[in-house]
Design a protein around this motif. Structure first.
Motif, PDB file in Angstrom:
ATOM      1  N   SER A 121       0.829  -1.213   0.000  1.00  0.00           N
ATOM      2  CA  SER A 121       0.000   0.000   0.000  1.00  0.00           C
ATOM      3  C   SER A 121       0.860   1.258   0.000  1.00  0.00           C
ATOM      4  N   LEU A 122       2.026   1.180   0.655  1.00  0.00           N
ATOM      5  CA  LEU A 122       2.956   2.314   0.640  1.00  0.00           C
ATOM      6  C   LEU A 122       3.483   2.556  -0.768  1.00  0.00           C
ATOM      7  N   ILE A 123       3.829   1.476  -1.472  1.00  0.00           N
ATOM      8  CA  ILE A 123       4.292   1.604  -2.860  1.00  0.00           C
ATOM      9  C   ILE A 123       3.174   2.153  -3.740  1.00  0.00           C
ATOM     10  N   GLU A 124       1.968   1.672  -3.522  1.00  0.00           N
ATOM     11  CA  GLU A 124       0.831   2.136  -4.316  1.00  0.00           C
ATOM     12  C   GLU A 124       0.600   3.635  -4.100  1.00  0.00           C
ATOM     13  N   THR A 125       0.674   4.090  -2.854  1.00  0.00           N
ATOM     14  CA  THR A 125       0.517   5.515  -2.559  1.00  0.00           C
ATOM     15  C   THR A 125       1.634   6.336  -3.203  1.00  0.00           C
ATOM     16  N   GLY A 126       2.878   5.826  -3.119  1.00  0.00           N
ATOM     17  CA  GLY A 126       3.996   6.530  -3.740  1.00  0.00           C
ATOM     18  C   GLY A 126       3.874   6.611  -5.243  1.00  0.00           C
ATOM     19  N   SER A 127       3.295   5.585  -5.853  1.00  0.00           N
ATOM     20  CA  SER A 127       3.117   5.585  -7.298  1.00  0.00           C
ATOM     21  C   SER A 127       2.075   6.606  -7.733  1.00  0.00           C
ATOM     22  N   TYR A 128       0.965   6.683  -6.999  1.00  0.00           N
ATOM     23  CA  TYR A 128      -0.101   7.608  -7.368  1.00  0.00           C
ATOM     24  C   TYR A 128       0.287   9.059  -7.108  1.00  0.00           C
ATOM     25  N   THR A 129       1.004   9.304  -6.008  1.00  0.00           N
ATOM     26  CA  THR A 129       1.380  10.677  -5.651  1.00  0.00           C
ATOM     27  C   THR A 129       2.739  11.094  -6.210  1.00  0.00           C
TER      28      THR A 129
END
Length: 486
Positions: A33-41
């Motif tokens: 989820s941290l990677i997913e957040t970093g990818s979107y932002t």
């Protein structure tokens, strides 16, 4: 009451066993989820943090755990899921338990390239730790092929780790030469994509590849023509300094090599003990070749005493100037020097041992015959007197000793030693120390990190506050002047 206590004690071990796997799995899901957040932002720092947290869980990775995480992060019917699952060993019982727990969590709505590459990294780490090097080679090759079709800045951190383990898996199997062309192609792609972290990593991997096969000239040509920029990773910068120091040592540029190797040893993390040992080994030999004697504290560093023991005895032989002791140490630790690839440097040190012994002789004797010099230096040759004469003549010409050679009588006449403080040597020593301190200060200033654009906001706010304060003072001053007039 006693029965209740006993029942609780009996239940706690059984409850703790199944909770171990879900806790690690839950950590991996939080990282995803941290990677997913970093990818979107588009925040790379979040992905950096995710990679750092992953290495903390590295020893807890199992086949069943990875299989459950793949079911969570990837679509079960996708090509990436099928390919990565083929690298994992089949464990039926554990798979049933883990898949049952993973069905509670819903998979990601959109398959992000960052999550797919992260799954490749996890499987690759697991295969290397399990010493399944052939499977690791296949997995790393598949991950590199997938990376070539992607161009996202949020992938740079994950890609740099995959590049490293791609080369490491081939190095473990002794096939490092096979991927040299592929590494050059990846470096070219990283340059075109302006991936500076990837360029750093791939340049170090290429230099390591060349140095592994003793191709020092090719490594120097690549290093000199590759684009250089400010370092993004301290680990990669340390590796670059170490490889540069090795190249400079082989090219007889000992002063530059010493600076690079010592800087690499200082900048390396304390946990990287093996790397620091290698840096210290090469730095010790370079200092000996420069005519310096390393301090005893270098050999007594915590955790390094045993590894640096051969080089300590070698340093002692060079310090004394005993050629026979030097030969004994070189033969005793020949296998160690061969493993460290420092055998050719040990051969170069023979001349320094002779020169040190000759310097001690010139200080001790005002006049000594060449036959006695050959005996004290233990020159084992057909004509030791002639060899001693040539060695003394070369030492006088190079300025190593202050003496004259009497060819007619076969003597070496030493001159009186002058006051060293009347020469420029103290000034040169102070200059080198001051330059080192200034360089360290400049690097510390460059390493300071600030949040982006905050200085502009602070300046504008401060200017606004100052302007308002000046306006208030001016208005008060005008009002006071008006009161004085009336």
């Amino acid at each position: 009451m006693t029965q209740d206590v006993e029942m609780k004690d009996n239940l706690t071990p059984s409850q703790s066993v199944p909770s171990a796997v879900p806790s690690t799995l839950q950590h991996l899901k939080e990282i995803a989820s941290l990677i997913e957040t970093g990818s979107y932002t588009k925040e790379v720092r979040r992905i950096v943090r995710a990679v750092r947290l992953t290495f903390g869980l590295r020893r807890k990775l199992t086949a069943s755990l990875l299989s459950a995480f793949l079911d969570f992060a990837l679509y079960p019917g996708s090509e990436a899921h099928a390919r990565l699952s083929s690298f994992l060993p089949k464990e039926d019982e554990l798979m049933e338990v883990d898949t049952a727990t993973s069905t509670v969590q819903t998979p990601a709505k959109h398959l992000l390239p960052e999550l797919e590459i992260y799954c490749y990294l996890l499987v690759l780490l697991f295969l290397i730790d399990q010493k399944k090097y052939n499977e690791a080679k296949a997995c790393s090759t598949a991950s590199i092929n997938r990376l070539k079709s992607l161009n996202r800045r949020t992938l740079d951190v994950l890609a740099s780790r995959l590049y490293f383990y791609y080369s490491y898996s081939y190095e473990l199997t002794g096939d490092l030469a096979q991927i040299r062309g592929n590494l050059l192609a990846l470096h070219r792609i990283a340059t075109l994509h302006h991936d500076e972290l990837g360029q750093e990593t791939l340049l170090n991997l290429l230099m390591r590849n060349y140095l592994h096969y003793n191709l020092y000239d090719q490594a120097e040509k690549l290093r000199s023509k590759a684009p250089r920029f400010e370092a993004h990773s301290n680990q990669q910068f340390c590796r670059y300094l170490f490889y540069l120091g090795k190249i400079r040592t082989i090219q007889l540029e000992y002063t530059d090599a010493k600076e690079s190797l010592l800087q690499a040893a200082r900048k390396a993390p304390v946990a990287a003990r093996g790397f620091r040992i290698q840096c210290n080994k090469w730095a010790i030999l370079v200092r000996l070749l420069l005519g310096e004697i390393p301090e005893r504290t270098i050999f007594m560093q915590k955790g390094m005493e045993k590894a640096l023991r051969p080089y300590f005895e070698l340093t002692n032989a060079v310090r004394i100037g005993d050629l026979e002791l030097f030969r004994t140490v070189a033969e005793k630790f020949a296998s160690t020097f061969s493993t460290d690839k420092t055998q050719n440097l040990i051969v170069r040190l023979r001349h320094n041992v002779i020169r040190t012994g000759l310097r001690n002789i010139s200080i001790s004797y005002s006049r000594i015959s060449l036959a006695d010099i050959a005996e004290k230096l233990r020159l084992n040759s057909e004509n030791p007197v002639a060899d001693a004469e040539s060695i003394v003549a070369k030492a006088i010409r190079d300025g190593a000793i202050d003496a004259t050679l009497d060819h007619a009588n076969g003597w070496m006449v030493s001159k009186e030693t002058g006051d060293i403080y009347s020469s420029n040597e103290p000034q040169i020593a102070f200059h080198s120390r001051i330059a080192f301190c200034l360089n360290m200060h400049n690097e510390a200033v460059r390493a300071l990190r600030y949040p982006p654009n905050t200085h502009k906001e602070k300046e504008s706010a401060e200017k606004r506050r100052e302007r308002q304060q000046q306006e208030q003072e001016l208005a008060k001053h005008i009002a006071e002047e008006d009161d004085d007039d009336f």
